[in-house]
Design a protein around this motif. Sequence first.
Motif, PDB file in Angstrom:
ATOM      1  N   UNK A 119       4.121 -14.122   3.015  1.00  0.00           N
ATOM      2  CA  UNK A 119       5.429 -14.009   3.658  1.00  0.00           C
ATOM      3  C   UNK A 119       6.656 -14.118   2.346  1.00  0.00           C
ATOM      4  N   UNK A 120       5.988 -14.791   1.238  1.00  0.00           N
ATOM      5  CA  UNK A 120       7.288 -15.154   0.406  1.00  0.00           C
ATOM      6  C   UNK A 120       7.233 -13.883  -0.367  1.00  0.00           C
ATOM      7  N   UNK A 121       6.235 -12.840  -0.524  1.00  0.00           N
ATOM      8  CA  UNK A 121       6.257 -11.949  -1.337  1.00  0.00           C
ATOM      9  C   UNK A 121       5.831 -12.164  -2.897  1.00  0.00           C
ATOM     10  N   UNK A 122       5.159 -13.375  -2.808  1.00  0.00           N
ATOM     11  CA  UNK A 122       4.690 -13.658  -4.341  1.00  0.00           C
ATOM     12  C   UNK A 122       3.795 -12.740  -4.917  1.00  0.00           C
ATOM     13  N   UNK A 123       3.994 -12.604  -6.319  1.00  0.00           N
ATOM     14  CA  UNK A 123       2.983 -11.579  -6.983  1.00  0.00           C
ATOM     15  C   UNK A 123       1.656 -11.854  -6.571  1.00  0.00           C
ATOM     16  N   UNK A 124       0.833 -10.943  -6.275  1.00  0.00           N
ATOM     17  CA  UNK A 124      -0.604 -11.056  -5.927  1.00  0.00           C
ATOM     18  C   UNK A 124      -1.161 -11.408  -4.906  1.00  0.00           C
ATOM     19  N   UNK A 125      -0.090 -11.883  -3.998  1.00  0.00           N
ATOM     20  CA  UNK A 125      -0.429 -12.226  -2.596  1.00  0.00           C
ATOM     21  C   UNK A 125      -0.577 -11.387  -1.463  1.00  0.00           C
ATOM     22  N   UNK A 126      -1.613 -11.365  -0.894  1.00  0.00           N
ATOM     23  CA  UNK A 126      -1.931 -10.305   0.108  1.00  0.00           C
ATOM     24  C   UNK A 126      -2.149 -10.776   1.563  1.00  0.00           C
ATOM     25  N   UNK A 127      -1.967  -9.925   2.465  1.00  0.00           N
ATOM     26  CA  UNK A 127      -1.726 -10.300   3.980  1.00  0.00           C
ATOM     27  C   UNK A 127      -3.092 -11.112   4.020  1.00  0.00           C
ATOM     28  N   UNK A 128      -2.960 -12.196   4.623  1.00  0.00           N
ATOM     29  CA  UNK A 128      -4.257 -12.918   5.220  1.00  0.00           C
ATOM     30  C   UNK A 128      -5.337 -12.106   5.603  1.00  0.00           C
ATOM     31  N   UNK A 129      -6.415 -11.938   5.463  1.00  0.00           N
ATOM     32  CA  UNK A 129      -7.376 -11.093   6.385  1.00  0.00           C
ATOM     33  C   UNK A 129      -7.741 -11.521   7.721  1.00  0.00           C
ATOM     34  N   UNK A 130      -7.680 -12.812   7.928  1.00  0.00           N
ATOM     35  CA  UNK A 130      -7.664 -13.442   9.187  1.00  0.00           C
ATOM     36  C   UNK A 130      -6.469 -14.181   9.977  1.00  0.00           C
ATOM     37  N   UNK A 131      -5.614 -13.240  10.141  1.00  0.00           N
ATOM     38  CA  UNK A 131      -4.194 -13.546  10.553  1.00  0.00           C
ATOM     39  C   UNK A 131      -4.287 -13.466  11.947  1.00  0.00           C
ATOM     40  N   UNK A 132      -4.608 -14.770  12.644  1.00  0.00           N
ATOM     41  CA  UNK A 132      -4.790 -14.717  14.298  1.00  0.00           C
ATOM     42  C   UNK A 132      -3.721 -15.917  14.637  1.00  0.00           C
ATOM     43  N   UNK A 133      -2.476 -15.749  14.858  1.00  0.00           N
ATOM     44  CA  UNK A 133      -1.676 -16.701  15.431  1.00  0.00           C
ATOM     45  C   UNK A 133      -2.227 -17.241  16.678  1.00  0.00           C
ATOM     46  N   UNK A 134      -1.855 -18.541  17.072  1.00  0.00           N
ATOM     47  CA  UNK A 134      -2.170 -19.108  18.024  1.00  0.00           C
ATOM     48  C   UNK A 134      -1.836 -18.422  19.325  1.00  0.00           C
ATOM     49  N   UNK A 135      -2.647 -18.240  20.407  1.00  0.00           N
ATOM     50  CA  UNK A 135      -2.231 -17.294  21.614  1.00  0.00           C
ATOM     51  C   UNK A 135      -0.977 -17.435  22.157  1.00  0.00           C
ATOM     52  N   UNK A 136      -0.678 -18.745  22.500  1.00  0.00           N
ATOM     53  CA  UNK A 136       0.570 -19.200  22.915  1.00  0.00           C
ATOM     54  C   UNK A 136       1.967 -18.485  21.951  1.00  0.00           C
ATOM     55  N   UNK A 137       1.523 -18.734  20.619  1.00  0.00           N
ATOM     56  CA  UNK A 137       2.668 -18.175  19.469  1.00  0.00           C
ATOM     57  C   UNK A 137       2.735 -16.737  19.554  1.00  0.00           C
ATOM     58  N   UNK A 138       1.826 -16.059  19.722  1.00  0.00           N
ATOM     59  CA  UNK A 138       1.766 -14.702  19.846  1.00  0.00           C
ATOM     60  C   UNK A 138       2.422 -14.273  20.832  1.00  0.00           C
ATOM     61  N   UNK A 139       2.065 -14.860  21.956  1.00  0.00           N
ATOM     62  CA  UNK A 139       2.786 -14.362  23.326  1.00  0.00           C
ATOM     63  C   UNK A 139       4.492 -14.710  23.218  1.00  0.00           C
ATOM     64  N   UNK A 140       4.862 -15.695  22.715  1.00  0.00           N
ATOM     65  CA  UNK A 140       5.966 -16.078  22.770  1.00  0.00           C
ATOM     66  C   UNK A 140       6.973 -15.086  21.423  1.00  0.00           C
ATOM     67  N   UNK A 141       6.328 -15.096  20.152  1.00  0.00           N
ATOM     68  CA  UNK A 141       6.844 -14.577  19.206  1.00  0.00           C
ATOM     69  C   UNK A 141       6.575 -13.273  19.013  1.00  0.00           C
ATOM     70  N   UNK A 142       5.422 -12.465  19.956  1.00  0.00           N
ATOM     71  CA  UNK A 142       5.327 -10.989  19.716  1.00  0.00           C
ATOM     72  C   UNK A 142       6.563 -10.167  19.685  1.00  0.00           C
TER      73      UNK A 142
END
Length: 159
Positions: A119-142
């Motif tokens: 999220x900070x865009x640091x060099x070499x950082x990749x999007x996490x392969x297991x990006x699963x927000x909590x279901x309540x957070x996902x429905x609220x922030x989708x």
Amino acid sequence: TALERVPNVCRVPPLAHEALLWLLRGASLVITDSGGIQEEAPEFGVPVLVTRHRTERMEAVEQGAATLVGHDEARIFAAAQRVLAVPAPPGGIDGHTPHRNPFGDGAASVRCVAALRWLMGLPGAQRPHSWHPHPRAASHDAGATVRRADDRACRLLPS
């Protein structure tokens, strides 16, 4: 109580965390009303009898790592006898066999650091392969948009 006269029963006051973990490693059963111990004991495969009528940690009860026994001495004693009489699968009570600690795998901090680095865009950082927000957070922030440090916009999607 009668349990205090049993040679292999330990009734202890609140302990330092390291001492608690040391005792849990060798325990066959824990009888407690402590929420923290309800979370720690399943990691060691130790069945927990919870001396409450309700718990905020229903994950352990639902998975079979804990049983609510309330305050009745006869019920606590009967449940303890039942658990100790038959070797239960590690961490299991009443025929349940937990396959994992119901409170996580202990790697949340590693996943958090990886997500923050991306999220900070640091060099070499990749999007996490297991990006699963909590279901309540996902429905609220989708649908919300966040900005990474490298000024790339990212849209949060439901999992």
